[in-house]
Write an enzyme that holds these catalytic residues in place. Structure first.
Site, PDB file in Angstrom:
ATOM      1  N   HIS A 298       0.852  -1.190   0.000  1.00 36.77           N
ATOM      2  CA  HIS A 298       0.000   0.000   0.000  1.00 36.77           C
ATOM      3  C   HIS A 298       0.892   1.246   0.000  1.00 36.77           C
ATOM      4  CE1 HIS A 298      -3.561   2.371   0.680  1.00 36.77           C
ATOM      5  NE2 HIS A 298      -3.003   2.928   1.739  1.00 36.77           N
ATOM      6  N   ASP A 300       0.562   5.134  -0.149  1.00 37.56           N
ATOM      7  CA  ASP A 300      -0.277   6.329  -0.149  1.00 37.56           C
ATOM      8  C   ASP A 300       0.249   7.300  -1.196  1.00 37.56           C
ATOM      9  OD1 ASP A 300      -2.241   5.771   1.798  1.00 37.56           O
ATOM     10  OD2 ASP A 300      -0.803   6.124   3.399  1.00 37.56           O
ATOM     11  N   ASP A 411      -7.943   1.143   2.518  1.00 39.59           N
ATOM     12  CA  ASP A 411      -7.676   2.199   3.502  1.00 39.59           C
ATOM     13  C   ASP A 411      -8.299   3.516   3.070  1.00 39.59           C
ATOM     14  OD1 ASP A 411      -6.542   3.614   5.638  1.00 39.59           O
ATOM     15  OD2 ASP A 411      -4.756   4.103   4.490  1.00 39.59           O
ATOM     16  N   HIS A 626      -7.240   9.301  -0.943  1.00 36.97           N
ATOM     17  CA  HIS A 626      -7.959   9.256   0.331  1.00 36.97           C
ATOM     18  C   HIS A 626      -7.254   9.936   1.510  1.00 36.97           C
ATOM     19  CE1 HIS A 626      -5.706   5.307   0.641  1.00 36.97           C
ATOM     20  NE2 HIS A 626      -5.408   5.865   1.810  1.00 36.97           N
TER      21      HIS A 626
END
EC number: 3.2.1.24
Length: 1083
Positions: A298, A300, A411, A626
């Site tokens: 993951h 970001d 997430d 997000h």
């Protein structure tokens, strides 16, 4: 009796706790006895930075303090640095251990030259280079410019040196002077320390003892089994006893004892495949798998670091994974976010084409998700969410020949009730997340279930029972995944997502080795140790769910939004970014509307600007990541990237619209009319004097204690003492819409309230339940005065001094209204908060209303979400702050009140009180979040009866307020190209050109057709089956109802000629409640 029958050496029962705790000593590299235990043998030999075998030089990329930390010159291309170095243009200096490099966000380049000792080379064993500069780095082959592996301080430090005949190695390391989680001062989520330096701790060549390192993994997993298996299992006790036996057998003076220890464990607890991918083929095939392991990373797209650094995190992380795939054939890895793949293609085309694409073709690397980024789903508009899938899936199809079947969003901060429908319209029928495990009030009840949206569309959904997407593949991670499954009666297996994440990184060799050991233990000892399977794909996992649950029909269903009981402050944080996002979405809507129609009318002389439009959409979608749009990034993301990017979107959209309008004006000499991009708005003459015939005019009357605004329909009373609205009455009906006699707020509407806002952690993310009762009303206006008094408009200006520098100026106005439109009369409020300088305060505005209902309605993407106005259950309590879009409505049978807004998303309705969230002031991770001046518009729309299409359309008009001056004849043609009639709750939301039209020349075209088409998006807005008609003057060739990707054709439609106007073709359509439908019209 012989002496042999006499006990001379009595034995004791081992004390479980003591013997269990002892196990930690054996592999502890920092313990008191590390040199008497296994760590002594991890390396056969090690040579640190010296002049004979390891040489390192460094070069610091120029970094001026105060300059933009994200400008391209701060992160020059690999090719430019290496070529300049070859030309002797760069001064590389000798590096030393413990030397600091920085400051934060700068880039340091290293050259590494290695000469391995002759005996090392002759050993033909695996040799390592170990590097730890406490920051992030990547090894680059100077000949091919292809990366090999990445470094991250303390976590990923080893590079397996390729075997060479002479033992010579030369490579570069590009290092970003930031940690995996940025540069937070004290805590990772604090504002960054911009003067942080990173020290070179290791630059060693290592001849590892692979047997000792393998025993380290063996023993680690054995010790975890001893600690974490249930006390009533014999496997737990045997693991403890074997661990102690290994420690007794080990001799710190005899390296060969390592092999003896391994042999003991393989005889007693592991099978013979513990270091092979074949371990997953062993064991009882009839026994169902408990846990399926999938590697992921993951990253970001921005958070505690900027977009600019993410571009480097991508190649660091994925290059490491591709290298691991060469050594672990069972390894399957997934990555999402088309934007990240595009960045990789732009920055490192050699790696993309020569390494990544083959790994995808070999079914080891999987692109999943189907969206442009892992986006927020609360705040983006419906069209934005549709385009997330449109661009994401089309990118995957264009570059990889595939589209994702799974919506991958582990997430984000809640999941809109329209996501299932948008997914299904985009070729996706499965969903994965785990974020609801963070709920801070209620525990979500399912692990595997069907999620149904407000239209009835559903997704097969799995939430990994281990409650993480960054599992370290510990024994405990596997055990928790097996034991925490909340729906074992339907599906008893779970997905374990392993790999370093958030800041990137992904799985490590250690994780893959640990999983082999865990499966080996299961093969040997049975299912008390969960059966772990590595090597299947995510699609195969979901297929297994379908197979074992009657194609999903046996699974429980969750209907409506997946509300996240945490991070509720993200509906409001970073107000400027949210306002610019709303404006960008509107401008793109207008640009596509006017450009599509212009290209239809003038196909030879006007070219639809598809390339520019797509680039603008990409930037908008990027900013919906997000952490960016919700407001939880560090300051530099907003200051240098997101805000300038969105300003530019607005600027470029405006420029393209202006050019198109100028083109249209050049095509006719007719008088100009003003047009909006809403299908129910009619052209208006430019500069036409406002005719008040047949209208209610506005008026203002001042009294000693209050001021009255009136327009014949509404009467609004404003108290001079408090500056708030104490009454709103419908004079034609005699109905009062405010209630100042009951409830918490007995003052009035447009009442500003400042709440204490000190959450338990996560400042930018959270606002907490206890804050609801910790507030102060703003009640002492500095000034209340009439600011406008004409027949067209009357207004009162109210000013409050909040602090020495901060003040609120709110203008309450009432416009004249035509008698025929009187029912649409509303109270407009324009509020300016000047120099907001609060600390951990939350500014809201309240409206006490004369309404009672158990539920209020909140606009969501393409529909409505209803939420409770009471606190009956803990699930109701959790929704003390919710997300909405252009309006919130609170209605009973006979009347209601809608609050419209132009840029706000947080809201709450409880009892008789409606409350719009305006501004927050968190201090981490952005120390200056929301400071400054803000302009906010909202309106109070009192209406007769329940929520209706009047509110929906007024909210659109309140936002889509731009008017464009077109020649009258062209304006009429514009209206006739496409319009809609029928049920008022059916909204024609967007118009664009078909992406695969050859004339459009889109860079996202997949199957160019020598045809012309427009795509029209409509939706049912209130929740009822509806009938409407698309009306067009186009000479139609065919009509198709298509999916969101403009690829799948659901059905063909036919048009009929309008009986009163044969130039009009009417296309009848039927929509189910909250249905989103797209129609492609060929002409």
């Amino acid at each position: 009796m012989s002496s042999e029958d006499i006990i001379y050496d009595p034995q004791f029962k081992p004390v479980q706790g003591i013997y269990e705790n002892r196990l930690r000593q054996f592999i502890d590299t920092g313990g008191d006895y590390h040199d008497l235990n296994l760590p002594k043998f991890y390396d056969k030999k090690r040579i640190s930075l010296d002049h004979d075998h390891v040489k390192v030089w460094w070069y610091q990329v120029s970094f001026e303090r105060g300059s933009s930390p994200v400008s391209p010159d701060k992160r020059p291309s690999w090719k430019s640095i290496i070529e300049r170095d070859k030309k002797g243009e760069l001064e590389f200096r000798e590096a030393n251990i413990n030397q600091p490099f920085g400051p934060s966000w700068s880039t340091t380049w290293f050259k590494v030259k290695i000469s391995l000792p002759e005996d090392w080379v002759k050993s033909n064993e695996q040799l390592l280079f170990q590097w730890d500069c406490s920051n992030e780095g990547i090894v680059i082959d100077p000949k091919t410019l292809i990366p090999v592996t990445a470094f991250s301080g303390g976590e990923r430090t080893e590079y397996v040196l390729p075997k060479t005949s002479d033992g010579k190695h030369f490579f570069y390391i590009e290092a970003g002077n930031n940690g995996m989680f940025g540069c937070g001062a004290g805590s990772t989520i604090n504002p960054p320390d911009d003067n942080r330096f990173f020290h070179l701790r290791k630059a060693d060549i290592v001849w590892p003892d692979l047997d000792a390192r393998a025993l380290y993994i063996d023993f680690w997993m054995l010790g975890d089994a001893a600690r974490e298996l249930p006390g009533d299992s014999w496997q737990k006790h045997q693991a403890r006893q074997l661990g102690n036996a290994v420690m007794n057998l080990f001799d710190p003076n005899d390296r060969s004892s390592v092999r003896k220890c391994r042999e003991l464990l393989q005889r007693e607890y592991f099978d013979s495949f513990l270091e092979s991918s074949k371990v997953y083929e062993q064991g009882e095939s009839q026994v169902l798998t408990n846990v399926y392991g999938i590697g992921n990373c993951h990253i970001d797209t921005a958070w505690l670091w900027p977009f600019a650094e993410t571009r480097r995190k991508i190649v660091r992380s994925w290059s490491s994974q591709c290298t691991l795939m060469d050594r672990f054939p069972e390894y399957k890895f997934v990555a999402s976010q088309a934007q990240q793949f595009k960045w990789l293609l732009e920055d490192h085309p050699e790696f993309f084409n020569k390494v990544l694409i083959p790994k995808i073709q070999q079914s080891q690397f999987f692109a999943v998700g189907g969206t442009w980024v892992e986006n927020d789903t609360n705040i983006p508009s419906g069209e934005s969410l549709a385009r997330q899938f449109f661009f994401g899936q089309r990118f995957f199809l264009k570059h990889f020949g595939l589209k994702s079947k799974i919506f991958w969003l582990p997430d984000t901060f809640g999941y809109s009730s329209q996501m299932p429908q948008l997914c299904r319209l985009s070729g996706i029928d499965k969903f994965l997340t785990q974020k609801l495990s963070w709920n801070n009030i209620n525990s979500f009840p399912h692990s595997t279930f069907n999620w149904a949206g407000i239209d009835g569309s559903q997704l097969l959904t799995h939430m990994p029972p281990g409650n993480t997407y960054t599992a370290d593949s510990h024994f405990g991670d596997v055990l928790r995944t097996a034991k925490q499954n909340k729906t074992p009666e339907y599906y008893g297996s779970g997905l374990m997502l392993y790999g370093k994440g958030d800041g990137g990184g992904g799985p490590t060799e250690e994780m893959l080795q640990k999983m082999r050991r865990i499966r080996s233990m299961n093969n040997r000892n049975g299912n008390v140790i969960p059966k772990l399977q590595v090597g299947i794909t995510v699609d195969e996992f979901y297929d297994d769910i379908l197979k074992r649950t009657n194609q999903g029909h046996d699974l429980p269903t969750w209907s409506g939004e997946l509300y996240f009981e945490f991070h509720r402050g993200t509906y409001t944080s970073q107000a400027q970014t949210k306002k610019l996002m709303r404006l960008s979405e509107i401008k793109l809507h207008d640009l596509e509307w006017i450009a599509a129609k212009t290209s239809v009318l003038y196909p030879d002389s006007y070219k639809y600007p598809s390339k520019q439009i797509n680039e603008l959409w990409e930037n908008v979608l990027l900013c919906q990541f997000h952490d960016v749009l919700p407001g939880s990034c560090i300051e530099m993301v907003y200051k240098y990237e997101a805000v300038p990017m969105l300003h530019n979107v607005v600027k470029e959209c405006t420029s393209l619209i202006d050019k198109t309008v100028q083109f249209l004006q050049s095509q006719s000499k007719a008088d100009l009319v003003e047009m909006r991009t809403l299908t129910w708005s009619k052209p208006e003459k430019v500069s036409e004097e406002c005719s008040l015939n047949g209208s209610y005019t506005s008026s203002v009357t001042g009294y000693d204690d209050y001021i009255v605004l009136a327009n014949g329909k509404l009467k609004v009373i404003i108290c001079k003492k408090t500056g708030v609205i104490t009454s709103i009455t419908d004079e034609t009906l005699g109905v009062e819409y405010l209630d100042t006699e009951h409830g918490r707020n007995k003052l009035g509407a447009n009442q500003f309230v400042i709440y204490d806002d000190k959450p338990l952690g996560w400042q930018a993310w959270d606002t907490e339940l206890y804050s609801v009762n910790q507030y102060k009303y703003v009640t002492k206006p500095k000034k209340v005065q009439v600011s406008c008094n004409t027949k067209e408009k009357c207004a009162v200006e109210v000013i409050f001094q909040i602090s020495e520098k901060c003040k609120i100026k709110s203008v309450i106005s009432l416009n004249a209204t035509a008698v025929t439109d009187a029912k649409l009369s509303k109270v407009d409020i324009s509020t300016t908060v000047e120099n907001w300088d609060a600390r951990n305060k939350f500014l809201k505005v309240e409206f006490p209303v004369n309404i009672r209902n158990d539920f209020a309605s909140y606009e969501t993407q393409f529909g409505i979400t209803k939420r409770p106005t009471h606190y009956n259950t803990s699930w109701d309590v959790a929704k003390f702050e919710v997300c909405h879009h252009k309006f919130a409505d609170y209605s009973e049978y006979s009347k209601g009140v809608s609050i419209l807004n132009d840029c706000k998303y947080g809201f709450s309705t409880h009892g008789n009180l409606m409350r719009l969230s305006l501004l927050r002031s968190p201090k981490a991770p952005d120390a200056h979040a929301d400071m400054g001046t803000h302009e906010i518009k909202y309106a109070i729309y009192p209406h007769r009866g329940a929520l209706s299409s009047d509110t929906v359309k007024l909210a659109h008009e309140f936002n889509y307020c731009f008017k464009y001056k077109l020649p009258k004849d062209i304006g009429m043609n514009f209206d006739d190209i496409i319009s809609i009639s029928g049920d008022e709750n059916v909204i024609l939301s967007n118009i664009k050109r078909g992406e695969d039209d050859s004339a459009v020349k889109s860079n996202y075209s997949l199957n160019p057709r020598d045809e012309q088409s427009i795509v029209v998006r409509v939706y049912e807005s209130l929740g009822g089956e509806s009938f409407a008609s698309l009306n067009t003057t186009l000479n139609l060739k065919r009509i198709e109802k298509v999916d969101n990707l403009e690829m799948k054709v659901y059905k063909s439609l036919t048009a009929t000629r309008d009986e009163s106007n044969h130039a009009i073709n009417r296309i009848p359509i039927k929509l189910r409640p909250f249905e989103i439908a797209s129609f492609r019209l060929y002409f």
